[in-house]
Write a protein that holds these residues in place. Structure first.
Motif, PDB file in Angstrom:
ATOM      1  N   SER A 185       0.932  -1.228   0.128  1.00 11.10           N
ATOM      2  CA  SER A 185      -0.074  -0.040  -0.008  1.00 11.10           C
ATOM      3  C   SER A 185       0.840   1.396  -0.077  1.00 11.10           C
ATOM      4  CB  SER A 185      -0.987  -0.080   1.404  1.00 11.10           C
ATOM      5  OG  SER A 185      -0.037  -0.066   2.514  1.00 11.10           O
ATOM      6  N   ARG A 212      -3.623   3.937  -1.572  1.00 11.74           N
ATOM      7  CA  ARG A 212      -3.836   2.732  -2.593  1.00 11.74           C
ATOM      8  C   ARG A 212      -3.242   1.256  -2.305  1.00 11.74           C
ATOM      9  NH1 ARG A 212      -4.943   4.912  -7.641  1.00 11.74           N
ATOM     10  NH2 ARG A 212      -5.067   7.242  -7.760  1.00 11.74           N
ATOM     11  N   TYR A 266      -2.254  -2.649  -3.605  1.00 14.75           N
ATOM     12  CA  TYR A 266      -2.104  -3.447  -4.987  1.00 14.75           C
ATOM     13  C   TYR A 266      -1.511  -4.821  -4.304  1.00 14.75           C
ATOM     14  CZ  TYR A 266      -1.365  -4.725  -9.669  1.00 14.75           C
ATOM     15  OH  TYR A 266      -1.495  -5.162 -11.065  1.00 14.75           O
ATOM     16  N   LYS A 326       0.208   1.355 -10.660  1.00 16.85           N
ATOM     17  CA  LYS A 326      -1.129   0.922  -9.928  1.00 16.85           C
ATOM     18  C   LYS A 326      -1.025   2.009  -8.649  1.00 16.85           C
ATOM     19  CE  LYS A 326      -3.383  -1.303 -12.645  1.00 16.85           C
ATOM     20  NZ  LYS A 326      -2.842  -2.274 -13.363  1.00 16.85           N
TER      21      LYS A 326
END
Lengths: 412, 238
Positions: free
Chosen positions: A114, A118, A120, A166
């Motif tokens: 993280s 965000r 992933y 991402k």
């Protein structure tokens, strides 16, 4: 009658029924197209995968826990914790495996990363300072992990292109900190977008020292595999034997059938993949070949209708001097020309389709895919479809040849 | 010696368990160059006789000699060859190949003849000229009248310069005017080239174009007479 004239007569016969001829060969066209596409894609996949395996280098040897299962009850095969730190230390000793250039202990698994809210979940790959070398995956920006960081279980990570993108689409993650399992990791490198290499998608991966991955991420003490590189090509086999001897001694194994590890070399991998892909391609091609037979039956059906419909023509031809053989040849040639043309169209269609697919694979999936035209399959396709014409054309043609001229002429 | 010698010819058709005797002992001589009409009511066996004479069927009993050999002496290959080179057939229903031009239809017998391909076009055109259809070379049968179709069939029968022309009710599907034209064409060809012509008809009017009329009744020869007043082609134009 001369063959040239028989061919022309057959062609005229087909031309006067153009749309029916076209529909008749559809089955053959589809069958041959399918075979060409399957074989072409099979060869493409094979050369791609083999190329990627070879990309690893022929000196690379993989040691994985467990053995290839020999029966459904072979429990050891499923054990995954059999490669330990003790094994690693033993393999690293020069007197045990003298021709090992280096050894990379590897752990891997999925874990969430993280950054500023965000998250992933990429594959975490733990290795040592040599891992970038063996996979030729040095970071585009930043640096590789160092031996010190491996030794100290440093909380550092190298992100694949997609992972970085991402987590922080709009900012640079290099030298920033990301969180994995609640611990901060310094991003020391970011790799360029490279697509799938050696069947591993580095874009979707985060690399770190294996010590760090074992300790902070997965909480394990064993290894998922060792990657050993021999110093010379000719030492690969002796290195395999050295690894086997060392591990068997440590694990107290006397019977090689009871090994709790297995060793994969380039040659093994090439062979296995080659066999699997060839078998798969053959199987699919056989399925496609069935459609050729179905197509052949379609041809026989239409030829029989055609013979009945042209009964008067047959009678007339006999009355003006055609022999039984002339009539037989005329209808047989019609069938063979139909299937032969169907085969050629199928090959062209199949080649075009495979080429289009290879373009899509290259451009959309970014794989290093090469279009190959399967010449053998093409020749086989024409050959088999012509033979099918011969076989399935024979019965209608014989029916035609056996007609008595009088009955044929009286036919309404 | 006669070109065709028929002795006690019999033909029986076996259809499941029923045997039908169509020809019951026909004896007949046909000379080279003769124009013969075979007449008779339906079922008298005239078509069957023509088919046997034309090598399209084999007799059940009796003998048929053509060119001094009995029909049994000809192999299958030779039968096809005789049909191709020595015989020409004209049928009631024309039997032209559809969607095929007049020229190609007339060429058809040459395909099986062994004649060199360079000569095909010329021979076919000559035959078409003889029946007066040179202006229809590229027409397909569907574009022709019935009479024209039958004349194309005559040209096709002529293309290999046959010894014998067999005409099975050639006017049966035509109106009287076209029928006359077809008969006059046949008569003129017979007069000009001296082929043997064997004509089947059930009309006395048509039969009188011939030199000799054989009447069949119930599979046997009823009468065999010379035609006293032959009909001649006064209506023939060109």
């Amino acid at each position: 009658m001369i063959l040239k004239h028989t061919v022309r007569t057959a062609l005229i016969g087909l031309k006067t029924n153009k749309s029916r001829s076209a529909l008749t060969i559809l089955g053959i066209v589809i069958g041959v197209t399918a075979i060409i596409v399957i074989v072409s894609l099979g060869e493409g996949a094979q050369s791609l995968i083999l190329g990627q395996i070879q990309g690893l280098g022929s000196r690379v040897i993989g040691v994985v826990p467990g053995r290839i299962p020999k029966s459904p009850t072979d429990i050891v095969a499923t054990l995954s914790a059999s490669l330990t730190t003790r094994d690693l230390a033993a393999l690293e000793r020069k007197e045990n495996v003298p021709h090992a250039e280096y050894i990379i202990p590897v752990v891997f698994g999925s874990e969430t990363i993280s950054y500023e809210g965000r998250t992933y979940r990429p594959t975490i790959f733990g290795g040592n300072e040599m891992m970038a070398d063996v996979y030729d995956s040095y970071p585009e920006r930043g640096r590789n992990v160092t031996a010190d960081e491996v030794h100290n279980s440093a909380a550092v990570v190298i992100l694949g292109y997609n992972v970085a993108d991402k987590l922080a689409p709009n900012s640079d993650l290099l030298n920033q900190r990301v969180k994995i399992k609640g611990k901060n990791f310094l991003v020391i490198g970011i790799r360029a977008k490279m697509g799938s290499v050696t069947l591993i998608n580095f874009d979707e991966m985060a690399m770190m020292p294996y010590t760090t991955a074992q300790q902070y991420v997965f909480g394990i003490r064993y290894y998922n595999r060792f990657i050993v590189r021999a110093d010379k090509d000719e030492n690969v086999i002796s290195t395999v034997h050295d690894i086997q001897a060392t591990l068997r001694q440590l694990h107290g194994i006397t019977d090689p059938d009871k090994d709790d590890f297995s060793i994969q070399t380039q040659a093994d991998a090439l062979k296995t993949v080659g066999i699997v892909l060839t078998a798969l391609t053959l199987f699919l091609a056989m399925v496609a070949a069935i459609s050729l037979v179905v197509g052949g039956i379609g041809i026989m059906n239409i030829m029989l209708v055609s013979v009945t419909e042209r009964t008067r023509e047959i009678g007339l031809r006999k009355a003006i001097g055609a022999t039984n053989r002339d009539i037989l040849m005329q209808f047989l040639l019609e069938a063979v020309i139909l299937t032969g043309v169907g085969g050629v169209i199928g090959i062209l269609l199949g080649a075009g389709l495979s080429f289009a697919i290879s373009l899509v694979i290259r451009n959309v999936f970014g794989l290093d895919w090469n279009f190959t035209f399967p010449l053998q399959a093409a020749l086989l396709g024409i050959g088999v479809s012509s033979i099918i014409g011969l076989i399935f054309g024979l019965y209608p043609a014989r029916t035609a040849a056996k007609k008595s001229p009088i009955e044929a002429l009286r036919y309404e | 010696m006669a070109l065709m010698e028929v002795r006690d010819l019999e033909k029986t058709y076996q259809d499941e368990d029923v045997a039908t005797r169509v020809l019951k002992g026909i004896t007949l001589d046909i000379s080279e160059g003769e124009f013969l009409a075979i007449m008779g009511p339906s079922g008298s066996g005239k078509s069957t006789l023509l088919h046997i004479l034309g090598f399209l069927e084999k007799p059940s009993d009796g003998s048929y000699r053509f060119d001094d050999r009995t029909v049994d002496e000809y192999t299958e290959q030779e039968v096809a060859r005789v049909r191709n080179k020595k015989f020409g057939f004209i049928f009631q229903s024309f039997n032209l190949l559809p969607r095929t031009t007049v020229l190609e239809n007339v060429k058809l017998p040459l395909l099986y003849s062994g004649v060199r391909e360079e000569l095909w076009e010329e021979k076919a055109k000559q035959a078409i000229e003889r029946v007066g259809l040179s202006h229809r070379l590229d027409f397909e049968p569907s574009q022709l009248s019935g009479g024209e179709k039958q004349r194309v069939a005559i040209a096709r029968a002529l293309v290999n310069d046959p010894q014998v022309i067999f005409a099975d009710e050639p006017t049966g599907n035509l109106d009287s005017k076209s029928g006359e034209l077809v008969m006059e064409t046949i008569q003129r060809l017979h007069a000009g080239m001296g082929n043997t012509v064997i004509l089947i008809t059930h009309e006395t009017y048509t039969a009188e174009y011939a030199q000799r009329i054989v009447r069949l009744y119930d599979g046997q020869v009823e009468s065999d007479v010379k035609v006293a007043n032959r009909r001649t082609g006064k209506a023939f134009v060109k």
